[in-house]
Design a protein around this motif. Sequence first.
Motif, mmCIF file in Angstrom:
data_model
loop_
_atom_site.group_PDB
_atom_site.id
_atom_site.type_symbol
_atom_site.label_atom_id
_atom_site.label_comp_id
_atom_site.label_asym_id
_atom_site.label_seq_id
_atom_site.Cartn_x
_atom_site.Cartn_y
_atom_site.Cartn_z
ATOM 1 N N GLU A 17 0.823 -1.214 0.000
ATOM 2 C CA GLU A 17 0.000 0.000 0.000
ATOM 3 C C GLU A 17 0.857 1.264 0.000
ATOM 4 O OE1 GLU A 17 -3.321 0.035 -0.423
ATOM 5 O OE2 GLU A 17 -2.992 -2.098 -0.746
ATOM 6 N N LYS A 18 2.144 1.085 0.289
ATOM 7 C CA LYS A 18 3.001 2.258 0.318
ATOM 8 C C LYS A 18 4.131 2.109 -0.700
ATOM 9 C CE LYS A 18 5.120 0.215 4.408
ATOM 10 N NZ LYS A 18 5.257 0.323 5.871
ATOM 11 N N THR A 19 4.729 3.212 -1.023
ATOM 12 C CA THR A 19 5.777 3.200 -2.027
ATOM 13 C C THR A 19 7.015 2.479 -1.518
ATOM 14 O OG1 THR A 19 4.979 5.318 -2.833
ATOM 15 C CG2 THR A 19 7.175 4.664 -3.520
ATOM 16 N N ALA A 20 7.543 1.600 -2.354
ATOM 17 C CA ALA A 20 8.766 0.892 -2.017
ATOM 18 C C ALA A 20 9.956 1.666 -2.573
ATOM 19 C CB ALA A 20 8.729 -0.519 -2.591
ATOM 20 N N LYS A 21 11.141 1.237 -2.174
ATOM 21 C CA LYS A 21 12.336 1.917 -2.639
ATOM 22 C C LYS A 21 13.315 0.885 -3.174
ATOM 23 C CE LYS A 21 15.439 5.591 -1.095
ATOM 24 N NZ LYS A 21 15.926 6.383 0.052
ATOM 25 N N CYS A 22 13.781 1.102 -4.382
ATOM 26 C CA CYS A 22 14.734 0.176 -4.978
ATOM 27 C C CYS A 22 16.015 0.135 -4.141
ATOM 28 C CB CYS A 22 15.054 0.616 -6.401
ATOM 29 S SG CYS A 22 16.364 -0.357 -7.161
ATOM 30 N N PRO A 23 16.454 -1.075 -3.754
ATOM 31 C CA PRO A 23 17.660 -1.197 -2.922
ATOM 32 C C PRO A 23 18.932 -0.894 -3.714
ATOM 33 C CG PRO A 23 16.853 -3.373 -3.530
ATOM 34 C CD PRO A 23 15.840 -2.371 -4.040
ATOM 35 N N ASP A 24 18.831 -0.862 -5.011
ATOM 36 C CA ASP A 24 20.018 -0.668 -5.845
ATOM 37 C C ASP A 24 20.228 0.793 -6.230
ATOM 38 O OD1 ASP A 24 22.263 -1.698 -7.118
ATOM 39 O OD2 ASP A 24 21.239 -1.688 -9.050
ATOM 40 N N CYS A 25 19.184 1.425 -6.809
ATOM 41 C CA CYS A 25 19.351 2.802 -7.273
ATOM 42 C C CYS A 25 18.581 3.808 -6.423
ATOM 43 C CB CYS A 25 18.951 2.916 -8.742
ATOM 44 S SG CYS A 25 17.186 2.744 -9.044
ATOM 45 N N GLY A 26 17.697 3.315 -5.522
ATOM 46 C CA GLY A 26 17.020 4.206 -4.591
ATOM 47 C C GLY A 26 15.794 4.910 -5.139
ATOM 48 N N VAL A 27 15.387 4.557 -6.344
ATOM 49 C CA VAL A 27 14.219 5.210 -6.924
ATOM 50 C C VAL A 27 12.946 4.706 -6.240
ATOM 51 C CG1 VAL A 27 13.648 3.545 -8.752
ATOM 52 C CG2 VAL A 27 13.281 5.970 -9.142
ATOM 53 N N ALA A 28 11.915 5.545 -6.170
ATOM 54 C CA ALA A 28 10.633 5.142 -5.595
ATOM 55 C C ALA A 28 9.919 4.203 -6.563
ATOM 56 C CB ALA A 28 9.776 6.366 -5.325
ATOM 57 N N VAL A 29 9.423 3.086 -6.041
ATOM 58 C CA VAL A 29 8.754 2.090 -6.864
ATOM 59 C C VAL A 29 7.347 1.866 -6.332
ATOM 60 C CG1 VAL A 29 8.816 -0.312 -7.672
ATOM 61 C CG2 VAL A 29 10.957 0.962 -7.337
ATOM 62 N N ASP A 30 6.340 1.999 -7.201
ATOM 63 C CA ASP A 30 4.975 1.741 -6.802
ATOM 64 C C ASP A 30 4.685 0.238 -6.937
ATOM 65 O OD1 ASP A 30 2.273 1.511 -6.428
ATOM 66 O OD2 ASP A 30 1.721 3.141 -7.804
ATOM 67 N N PRO A 31 4.420 -0.453 -5.834
ATOM 68 C CA PRO A 31 4.210 -1.902 -5.869
ATOM 69 C C PRO A 31 3.059 -2.320 -6.773
ATOM 70 C CG PRO A 31 4.515 -1.159 -3.614
ATOM 71 C CD PRO A 31 4.372 0.074 -4.465
ATOM 72 N N LYS A 32 2.097 -1.435 -6.984
ATOM 73 C CA LYS A 32 0.939 -1.778 -7.808
ATOM 74 C C LYS A 32 1.282 -1.878 -9.294
ATOM 75 C CE LYS A 32 -2.334 0.393 -4.653
ATOM 76 N NZ LYS A 32 -1.255 0.880 -3.757
ATOM 77 N N THR A 33 2.326 -1.183 -9.693
ATOM 78 C CA THR A 33 2.637 -1.155 -11.121
ATOM 79 C C THR A 33 3.975 -1.809 -11.460
ATOM 80 O OG1 THR A 33 3.638 1.037 -10.893
ATOM 81 C CG2 THR A 33 1.315 0.959 -11.466
ATOM 82 N N ALA A 34 4.705 -2.242 -10.434
ATOM 83 C CA ALA A 34 6.071 -2.733 -10.677
ATOM 84 C C ALA A 34 6.254 -4.190 -10.282
ATOM 85 C CB ALA A 34 7.070 -1.852 -9.924
ATOM 86 N N LYS A 35 5.171 -4.967 -10.303
ATOM 87 C CA LYS A 35 5.329 -6.380 -9.946
ATOM 88 C C LYS A 35 6.241 -7.100 -10.939
ATOM 89 C CE LYS A 35 1.468 -7.536 -7.022
ATOM 90 N NZ LYS A 35 0.642 -6.312 -7.019
ATOM 91 N N ALA A 36 7.143 -7.924 -10.415
ATOM 92 C CA ALA A 36 8.103 -8.623 -11.267
ATOM 93 C C ALA A 36 7.427 -9.789 -11.971
ATOM 94 C CB ALA A 36 9.264 -9.123 -10.427
#
Length: 56
Positions: A37-56
């Motif tokens: 429900e909250k914005t995640a943060k890429c552990p590599d480059c630090g960019v904000a990632v929205d979990p709803k749109t960035a599922k692997a």
Amino acid sequence: MTNEHCPGFESNKSLAEVKLKCPACGTEFGIFSDETEKTAKCPDCGVAVDPKTAKA
Ligand SMILES: [Zn+2]
């Protein structure tokens, strides 16, 4: 129910891991299902990632 020595850890057992893929650098990483429900943060480059749109 009788073997608990760490209630905090036990409460985390029901959480599933959600795999995300960073849209900026392509790094795949996991978050817990209660964090979608909250914005995640890429552990590599630090960019904000929205979990709803960035599922692997
Ligand atoms: Zn990244």
